[in-house]
Design an enzyme around this catalytic site. Structure first.
Site, PDB file in Angstrom:
ATOM      1  CG  ASP A 332      32.920  39.188  45.828  1.00 46.46           C
ATOM      2  OD1 ASP A 332      31.693  39.059  45.936  1.00 46.46           O
ATOM      3  OD2 ASP A 332      33.719  38.253  45.989  1.00 46.46           O
ATOM      4  CG  HIS A 355      30.286  39.291  42.064  1.00 40.74           C
ATOM      5  ND1 HIS A 355      30.893  38.216  42.696  1.00 40.74           N
ATOM      6  CD2 HIS A 355      31.010  39.498  40.928  1.00 40.74           C
ATOM      7  CE1 HIS A 355      31.930  37.812  41.979  1.00 40.74           C
ATOM      8  NE2 HIS A 355      32.028  38.579  40.897  1.00 40.74           N
TER       9      HIS A 355
END
Length: 524
Positions: A332, A355
């Site tokens: 993430d 991310h």
């Protein structure tokens, strides 16, 4: 005549004798006065001290002048005696060295008024160390060492600047644990040299916990060393991981749905995390909530790119945070900045996979979110979904302002620059007009390659994005095997200070016409 002469001679002789006797008496008196000069001076003082005669006798007054030749030269000689009395200056010098010695000894006297510091002061150069092995830890990775860690912390908590030592070459199985204040002494060090591993049995987690290792309500807490925090998160990721060991898959069916954060700090001041490695967390690796004065540097965070929701570093309701010189790879956001954060400085990171670095998502469930004064600079990103991103939910309120992204290098990043006021992590989300305001976002020196789209500005009709600036943005597409999109803008207002690659013609100049005055609901 002869008789007359004889009588005169006799009278003359008597006169001479009388004069001679009177002279002897004076000389005798004088001799009696000066005779003590031949004797010791002490006897003279004794004799003179017995009566008043010594003090009233004129000879004593004359005697002092005759003794004065020795004192009188001595009076001018008093200066000459002063060199001999340089010992007298030296006595002031002897005390002068002693005061320095007293300060050296002053820690002891200083500590005596405060018994609590009496132990700490002598130990300050070498703080008291509490080795978890001394409290019964086995360090074999099988036996549960949670109790030993709790006991070591309980003792360290009583001593300022003490150290809890997790020694190298051991593997400690530790269940969910809270190292908590607020009554702990300040400036405790958690020296991590060995490895701490999480339990893999569902029983250890009960119905589910939000964190595994927690430090809460502390002042001056440092975690440092070359050790490892191993979350064994693969058991929690099996729903999305195709390469899971069958045994892990069987165990994962029993694991609770709530995934814990590996290492969390709550309500603490002056927090430092440095040197350690955190890997394979079930969810977020490192989280700071309601903390102030935080420093995170020279650490490594690692988990697979397909491990969902495994943020690297997560900030919430925290201020005065410095994150730098770290290697972050996860499933993430490498760094996630949530509501309530201000004065955040992130620089010199290596990020990927993951991310990217994100502010948000903000405003979830119609909540109010405030983020201000964020600087992200000198970042290397590779194989990430986003580069630098701001994401907000529809229906929220609040404000994001004064954000600067500079010197960002991207390599094979899907979308390097993103503002998304329609963020939704579900299949679909309800359309709402209200949103978190975004203003004052500056992009400088963003360079590298993208695989999907260079820029994505999707702002709300009701709350457009304003005061966006771009300077020296040069983003090149990867090879044509990828499907590329042009820059996208919606209700985004600002200015291009230099030409961009590719040209970002969709950014509207100036301010939005519907730029409304902030209400109390929006201000932070």
């Amino acid at each position: 005549m002869r008789k007359l002469r004889a009588k005169s001679l006799v009278l003359l002789l008597l006169l001479v004798l009388v004069c001679f006797n009177s002279i002897d008496l004076c000389e005798g008196r004088r001799g009696k006065h000066w005779r003590p000069k031949k004797g010791p001076f002490s006897s003279l003082t004794k004799k003179k001290g017995k009566g008043k005669t010594g003090s009233q006798h004129s000879g004593q007054g004359n005697a002092k002048p005759k003794l004065s030749p020795s004192p009188s030269p001595n009076q001018p000689v008093k200066p000459s005696l002063s060199p001999k009395k340089k010992p007298n200056p030296s006595p002031p010098q002897k005390p002068n060295p002693s005061p320095p010695q007293n300060p050296k000894l002053s820690p002891n006297p200083g500590s005596s008024p405060s018994p609590g510091q009496g132990k700490a002061n002598p130990v300050s150069p070498t703080p008291i160390i509490y080795n978890v092995l001394d409290f019964g830890a086995q360090g074999d990775g099988v036996c549960d060492d949670t109790k030993a860690f709790e006991d070591a912390w309980a003792e360290a908590c009583k001593e300022e600047a003490s150290t809890v030592l997790v020694p190298a070459d051991y593997q400690f199985l530790v269940g969910p644990i809270s190292f908590s204040g607020p009554y702990c002494k300040p400036n405790i060090v958690f020296q991590l040299e060995g490895t701490i591993v999480a339990p893999t049995s569902a029983k250890a987690w009960g119905e589910g916990l939000l964190q595994w290792l927690e430090f809460t309500k502390l002042r001056g807490i440092t975690i440092r060393g070359k050790g490892v925090i191993e979350g064994r998160g693969s058991i929690w990721w099996t729903g999305t991981d195709d390469d899971v060991d069958p045994v892990d898959a069987l165990l994962s069916e029993k694991m609770p749905s709530i995934k814990p954060t590996a290492l969390r700090f709550y309500g603490s001041y002056n927090v430092t995390v440095t040197g350690i490695t955190i890997q394979n967390s079930p969810q977020c690796h490192l989280k700071f909530d309601n903390c102030e004065s935080v420093a995170v540097y020279n650490i490594s965070i690692s988990s697979p790119g397909n491990s969902l929701n495994t943020d690297g570093i997560h900030l919430q309701n925290s201020k005065d945070v410095n994150i730098h010189h770290n290697n972050l790879s996860c499933g993430d956001d490498c760094v996630s900045i949530q509501t309530g954060c201000t004065n955040i400085n992130v620089h010199s990171l290596d990020c990927g996979p993951g991310h990217g670095i994100s502010i948000g998502g903000l405003g979830r469930d119609n909540s109010k979110a405030c983020v201000a004064n964020v600087t992200v600079r000198d970042i290397n990103m590779h194989n990430t979904m986003s580069g630098v991103r701001i994401k907000t939910w529809q229906g929220g309120s609040g404000l994001v302002q004064n954000v600067r992204f500079s010197n960002i290098r991207v390599s094979e990043v899907q979308t390097p620059i993103v503002i998304d006021q329609f963020y939704c992590d579900h299949a679909s989300c309800k359309n709402q007009t209200q949103g978190v305001l975004i203003s004052g976002v500056h992009y400088e020196n963003i360079r590298g390659t993208f695989t999907v789209k260079p820029v994505h500005f999707a702002c709300s009709d009701n709350t457009p994005c304003s005061d966006i600036s771009l300077t020296n943005v040069q983003l090149q597409p990867m090879k044509e095997q990828f499907h590329m999109y042009d820059p996208f803008c919606w209700q985004a207002y600002g200015e291009l200070f230099t030409p961009t690659v590719p040209p970002i013609m969709c950014l509207q100049n100036g301010k939005p016409a519907s730029n409304r005055v902030l209400s109390d609901h929006d201000t932070c």
